[in-house]
Design a protein around this motif. Structure first.
Motif, PDB file in Angstrom:
ATOM      1  N   GLU A 196      -0.697  73.463  55.206  1.00  0.00           N
ATOM      2  CA  GLU A 196       0.249  72.850  56.150  1.00  0.00           C
ATOM      3  C   GLU A 196       1.504  73.707  56.246  1.00  0.00           C
ATOM      4  O   GLU A 196       1.993  73.993  57.339  1.00  0.00           O
ATOM      5  CB  GLU A 196       0.689  71.489  55.596  1.00  0.00           C
ATOM      6  CG  GLU A 196       0.163  70.268  56.234  1.00  0.00           C
ATOM      7  CD  GLU A 196       0.818  69.042  55.603  1.00  0.00           C
ATOM      8  OE1 GLU A 196       1.232  68.185  56.385  1.00  0.00           O
ATOM      9  OE2 GLU A 196       0.906  68.937  54.360  1.00  0.00           O
ATOM     10  N   LEU A 197       2.002  74.081  55.086  1.00  0.00           N
ATOM     11  CA  LEU A 197       3.209  74.885  55.010  1.00  0.00           C
ATOM     12  C   LEU A 197       2.988  76.265  55.627  1.00  0.00           C
ATOM     13  O   LEU A 197       3.819  76.762  56.382  1.00  0.00           O
ATOM     14  CB  LEU A 197       3.639  74.999  53.546  1.00  0.00           C
ATOM     15  CG  LEU A 197       4.993  75.623  53.243  1.00  0.00           C
ATOM     16  CD1 LEU A 197       6.111  74.945  54.010  1.00  0.00           C
ATOM     17  CD2 LEU A 197       5.259  75.558  51.742  1.00  0.00           C
TER      18      LEU A 197
ATOM     19  N   GLY B 105      13.417  75.487  54.592  1.00  0.00           N
ATOM     20  CA  GLY B 105      13.681  74.719  55.808  1.00  0.00           C
ATOM     21  C   GLY B 105      12.537  73.786  56.161  1.00  0.00           C
ATOM     22  O   GLY B 105      12.754  72.614  56.494  1.00  0.00           O
ATOM     23  N   LYS B 106      11.303  74.265  56.080  1.00  0.00           N
ATOM     24  CA  LYS B 106      10.138  73.428  56.388  1.00  0.00           C
ATOM     25  C   LYS B 106       9.964  72.315  55.363  1.00  0.00           C
ATOM     26  O   LYS B 106       9.637  71.184  55.718  1.00  0.00           O
ATOM     27  CB  LYS B 106       8.863  74.265  56.469  1.00  0.00           C
ATOM     28  CG  LYS B 106       8.835  75.230  57.624  1.00  0.00           C
ATOM     29  CD  LYS B 106       8.906  74.513  58.950  1.00  0.00           C
ATOM     30  CE  LYS B 106       8.906  75.487  60.105  1.00  0.00           C
ATOM     31  NZ  LYS B 106       9.060  74.819  61.398  1.00  0.00           N
ATOM     32  N   LEU B 107      10.168  72.623  54.092  1.00  0.00           N
ATOM     33  CA  LEU B 107      10.045  71.596  53.052  1.00  0.00           C
ATOM     34  C   LEU B 107      11.165  70.566  53.135  1.00  0.00           C
ATOM     35  O   LEU B 107      11.072  69.498  52.543  1.00  0.00           O
ATOM     36  CB  LEU B 107       9.989  72.231  51.664  1.00  0.00           C
ATOM     37  CG  LEU B 107       8.690  72.969  51.331  1.00  0.00           C
ATOM     38  CD1 LEU B 107       8.798  73.657  49.978  1.00  0.00           C
ATOM     39  CD2 LEU B 107       7.488  72.033  51.372  1.00  0.00           C
ATOM     40  N   GLY B 108      12.208  70.878  53.879  1.00  0.00           N
ATOM     41  CA  GLY B 108      13.282  69.917  54.099  1.00  0.00           C
ATOM     42  C   GLY B 108      12.795  68.681  54.842  1.00  0.00           C
ATOM     43  O   GLY B 108      13.417  67.619  54.783  1.00  0.00           O
ATOM     44  N   ASP B 109      11.658  68.802  55.537  1.00  0.00           N
ATOM     45  CA  ASP B 109      11.074  67.658  56.251  1.00  0.00           C
ATOM     46  C   ASP B 109      10.257  66.759  55.333  1.00  0.00           C
ATOM     47  O   ASP B 109       9.826  65.692  55.746  1.00  0.00           O
ATOM     48  CB  ASP B 109      10.175  68.151  57.385  1.00  0.00           C
ATOM     49  CG  ASP B 109      10.963  68.881  58.464  1.00  0.00           C
ATOM     50  OD1 ASP B 109      12.162  68.592  58.624  1.00  0.00           O
ATOM     51  OD2 ASP B 109      10.369  69.734  59.146  1.00  0.00           O
TER      52      ASP B 109
ATOM     53  N   ARG C 218      -5.875  68.561  45.473  1.00  0.00           N
ATOM     54  CA  ARG C 218      -4.803  68.560  46.466  1.00  0.00           C
ATOM     55  C   ARG C 218      -3.525  68.977  45.761  1.00  0.00           C
ATOM     56  O   ARG C 218      -3.193  68.467  44.692  1.00  0.00           O
ATOM     57  CB  ARG C 218      -4.651  67.162  47.051  1.00  0.00           C
ATOM     58  CG  ARG C 218      -3.506  67.057  48.016  1.00  0.00           C
ATOM     59  CD  ARG C 218      -3.411  65.666  48.590  1.00  0.00           C
ATOM     60  NE  ARG C 218      -2.058  65.481  49.116  1.00  0.00           N
ATOM     61  CZ  ARG C 218      -1.579  64.342  49.503  1.00  0.00           C
ATOM     62  NH1 ARG C 218      -2.321  63.249  49.427  1.00  0.00           N
ATOM     63  NH2 ARG C 218      -0.360  64.259  49.964  1.00  0.00           N
ATOM     64  N   VAL C 219      -2.795  69.901  46.374  1.00  0.00           N
ATOM     65  CA  VAL C 219      -1.536  70.387  45.805  1.00  0.00           C
ATOM     66  C   VAL C 219      -0.441  70.195  46.843  1.00  0.00           C
ATOM     67  O   VAL C 219      -0.559  70.657  47.976  1.00  0.00           O
ATOM     68  CB  VAL C 219      -1.633  71.881  45.408  1.00  0.00           C
ATOM     69  CG1 VAL C 219      -0.314  72.364  44.820  1.00  0.00           C
ATOM     70  CG2 VAL C 219      -2.770  72.105  44.420  1.00  0.00           C
ATOM     71  N   ASP C 220       0.608  69.507  46.461  1.00  0.00           N
ATOM     72  CA  ASP C 220       1.766  69.301  47.334  1.00  0.00           C
ATOM     73  C   ASP C 220       2.964  70.061  46.776  1.00  0.00           C
ATOM     74  O   ASP C 220       3.139  70.151  45.553  1.00  0.00           O
ATOM     75  CB  ASP C 220       2.148  67.821  47.410  1.00  0.00           C
ATOM     76  CG  ASP C 220       1.257  67.025  48.336  1.00  0.00           C
ATOM     77  OD1 ASP C 220       0.330  67.601  48.938  1.00  0.00           O
ATOM     78  OD2 ASP C 220       1.498  65.808  48.460  1.00  0.00           O
ATOM     79  N   TYR C 221       3.774  70.572  47.689  1.00  0.00           N
ATOM     80  CA  TYR C 221       5.019  71.242  47.331  1.00  0.00           C
ATOM     81  C   TYR C 221       6.157  70.424  47.917  1.00  0.00           C
ATOM     82  O   TYR C 221       6.069  69.930  49.040  1.00  0.00           O
ATOM     83  CB  TYR C 221       5.041  72.661  47.889  1.00  0.00           C
ATOM     84  CG  TYR C 221       3.992  73.538  47.260  1.00  0.00           C
ATOM     85  CD1 TYR C 221       4.268  74.227  46.089  1.00  0.00           C
ATOM     86  CD2 TYR C 221       2.718  73.634  47.803  1.00  0.00           C
ATOM     87  CE1 TYR C 221       3.291  75.008  45.482  1.00  0.00           C
ATOM     88  CE2 TYR C 221       1.742  74.413  47.207  1.00  0.00           C
ATOM     89  CZ  TYR C 221       2.029  75.095  46.047  1.00  0.00           C
ATOM     90  OH  TYR C 221       1.067  75.864  45.447  1.00  0.00           O
TER      91      TYR C 221
END
Length: 122
Positions: A43-44, A32-36, A80-83
């Protein structure tokens, strides 16, 4: 009425396997959060709230393994790692949001049923 498909054992196994991944509370919240949009680990973690670092790592690895999330490492110092959700992960948002909406709309009915059950069972 909801259309039903003929019962097949291999279908039950497939459904069970997928529900084990997407049916736990952390997966639903993370998806749900990654839906943004893409998010960094911390951050997550803050956005989800209440999840330990270990549980978030485990959840993200499982989602990545199953093709719902991608992990991108940027060669910066510190790294830096992004999901981010994949196409499959974005498709998962539809039933996740629908279930969340259903839960929100029916929370009082479920609470009432539980109270009724608890007072009659004793």
């Amino acid at each position: 009425m909801i259309p039903r498909h003929p019962h097949r054992t291999e279908d039950c196994r497939a459904v069970s396997d997928i529900l084990q991944r997407v049916g736990d509370k952390w997966t639903v919240l993370v998806v749900g959060k990654l839906g943004d949009g893409p998010m960094r680990f911390n951050e997550l973690r803050h956005a989800v709230g209440g999840i330990s670092q270990k549980m978030l790592t485990t959840t993200l690895r499982g989602l990545e393994r199953d093709g719902f999330v991608t992990r991108t490492v940027f060669p910066t110092i510190p790294p830096r790692v992004d999901y981010e959700l994949t196409d499959l992960g974005r498709e998962l948002l539809v039933p996740v949001f629908a279930l969340g909406e259903w839960a929100r709309l029916n929370q009082a009915r479920v609470a009432e049923a539980r109270m009724k059950f608890d007072t009659t069972v004793e």
